[in-house]
Design a protein around this motif. Structure first.
Motif, PDB file in Angstrom:
ATOM      1  N   PRO A  81      39.514  33.009  28.190  1.00 21.76           N
ATOM      2  CA  PRO A  81      39.741  34.039  29.209  1.00 21.76           C
ATOM      3  C   PRO A  81      41.218  34.143  29.564  1.00 21.76           C
ATOM      4  O   PRO A  81      41.918  33.127  29.645  1.00 21.76           O
ATOM      5  CB  PRO A  81      38.919  33.539  30.404  1.00 21.76           C
ATOM      6  N   ARG A  82      41.691  35.359  29.764  1.00 22.12           N
ATOM      7  CA  ARG A  82      43.065  35.567  30.213  1.00 22.12           C
ATOM      8  C   ARG A  82      43.108  36.778  31.138  1.00 22.12           C
ATOM      9  O   ARG A  82      42.198  37.614  31.128  1.00 22.12           O
ATOM     10  CB  ARG A  82      44.023  35.750  29.032  1.00 22.12           C
ATOM     11  N   LYS A  83      44.171  36.876  31.918  1.00 18.10           N
ATOM     12  CA  LYS A  83      44.271  37.954  32.894  1.00 18.10           C
ATOM     13  C   LYS A  83      44.428  39.302  32.188  1.00 18.10           C
ATOM     14  O   LYS A  83      45.319  39.479  31.358  1.00 18.10           O
ATOM     15  CB  LYS A  83      45.460  37.714  33.840  1.00 18.10           C
ATOM     16  N   GLN A  84      43.556  40.227  32.549  1.00 17.39           N
ATOM     17  CA  GLN A  84      43.605  41.569  31.982  1.00 17.39           C
ATOM     18  C   GLN A  84      43.141  42.556  33.050  1.00 17.39           C
ATOM     19  O   GLN A  84      42.605  42.161  34.091  1.00 17.39           O
ATOM     20  CB  GLN A  84      42.703  41.668  30.749  1.00 17.39           C
ATOM     21  N   THR A  85      43.309  43.834  32.753  1.00 18.74           N
ATOM     22  CA  THR A  85      42.920  44.874  33.700  1.00 18.74           C
ATOM     23  C   THR A  85      41.595  45.487  33.297  1.00 18.74           C
ATOM     24  O   THR A  85      41.421  45.907  32.147  1.00 18.74           O
ATOM     25  CB  THR A  85      43.993  45.976  33.762  1.00 18.74           C
ATOM     26  N   LEU A  86      40.672  45.551  34.231  1.00 20.59           N
ATOM     27  CA  LEU A  86      39.393  46.210  33.988  1.00 20.59           C
ATOM     28  C   LEU A  86      39.578  47.722  33.926  1.00 20.59           C
ATOM     29  O   LEU A  86      40.636  48.254  34.275  1.00 20.59           O
ATOM     30  CB  LEU A  86      38.398  45.871  35.110  1.00 20.59           C
ATOM     31  N   TYR A  87      38.530  48.405  33.510  1.00 16.04           N
ATOM     32  CA  TYR A  87      38.569  49.865  33.386  1.00 16.04           C
ATOM     33  C   TYR A  87      38.941  50.544  34.712  1.00 16.04           C
ATOM     34  O   TYR A  87      39.529  51.627  34.723  1.00 16.04           O
ATOM     35  CB  TYR A  87      37.197  50.385  32.918  1.00 16.04           C
ATOM     36  N   ASN A  88      38.597  49.917  35.834  1.00 16.95           N
ATOM     37  CA  ASN A  88      38.851  50.497  37.157  1.00 16.95           C
ATOM     38  C   ASN A  88      40.183  50.054  37.759  1.00 16.95           C
ATOM     39  O   ASN A  88      40.474  50.329  38.918  1.00 16.95           O
ATOM     40  CB  ASN A  88      37.710  50.147  38.110  1.00 16.95           C
TER      41      ASN A  88
END
Length: 223
Positions: A81-88
């Motif tokens: 897991p790594r920090k990412q931006t969700l669709y929202n």
């Protein structure tokens, strides 16, 4: 009625997946390829069928408990897991995947080192079933000749959750736990069905403008 209207709007603005039907011979070939590849030490799917790869990916997402992840990396043995931006727009520390057979091919064949500015893309729906696609890059990215060979990783579905809810849904699944691929398949830019339907936008323009002009831009580009 709201769902119907949104899907009509998506059909006007974006491109639907090509219609996919799988006959018994194709199903048998796909199942054999999947089962034998999962047993191999390298997990590599040596795809030698005269059938588009996205049809195979469609089959496995419908018939096997897998989700798909596209990457430029050829040898990933475990995803963390790594920090990412969700669709929202919200942040999440997770592994991202999808059950859409086309969307991950874009991420596999787009060389991330060649990206200048931002990229805008998605597999969207108003009912969770009929998904429509849009893909847009900045002009500097296009000039960089960003297409490459990549890999589609088949990941076990168990720890993944479909996080998209609401009137507009992205086919986005996330896992907050590390996962190892059960199989992988190499893809080329020519495997990306929408390769000629990638538009160009300015990094500073609004997302809404990119959506509204997406299909028009692809039609002008192809003229």
């Amino acid at each position: 009625m709201k769902t119907l209207l949104i899907n009509i709007l998506f059909r006007i603005l974006f491109y639907p997946l090509p219609k996919i039907s799988i006959n018994m011979d194709e199903e048998k070939a796909f199942n054999h390829l999947f089962e034998t590849s999962c047993k191999k030490a390298d997990k590599l799917i040596e795809y030698n069928l005269a059938i588009p790869k996205y049809k195979f990916l469609y089959y496995v997402t419908k018939n096997k408990r897998v989700v798909l992840h596209g990457s430029n990396e050829q040898e990933v043995h475990a995803f963390e897991p790594r920090k990412q931006t969700l669709y929202n727009g919200e942040m999440a520390t997770a592994i991202f995947a999808t059950k859409d057979p086309m969307w991950p091919i874009f991420y596999a064949v787009l060389d991330k080192n060649k990206i200048i500015g931002n990229i805008r893309n998605g597999s969207v729906s108003a009912n969770g079933n009929s998904f429509f696609h849009f893909y847009s890059l900045t002009k500097p990215t296009f000039i960089n000749e960003p297409w490459t060979t990549g890999m589609i990783y088949l990941l076990p579905e168990g720890s993944f959750t479909n996080v998209s809810k609401g009137a507009i849904q992205f086919n986005e699944w996330i896992s907050e736990k590390a996962v190892s691929p059960i199989a992988k398949m190499e893809v080329e830019p020519s495997d990306f069905y929408f390769l000629k339907k990638v538009a160009s936008h300015r990094s500073d323009e609004s997302v809404v403008k990119t959506w509204l002009l997406y299909k028009v831009r692809t039609l002008i580009k192809g003229a």
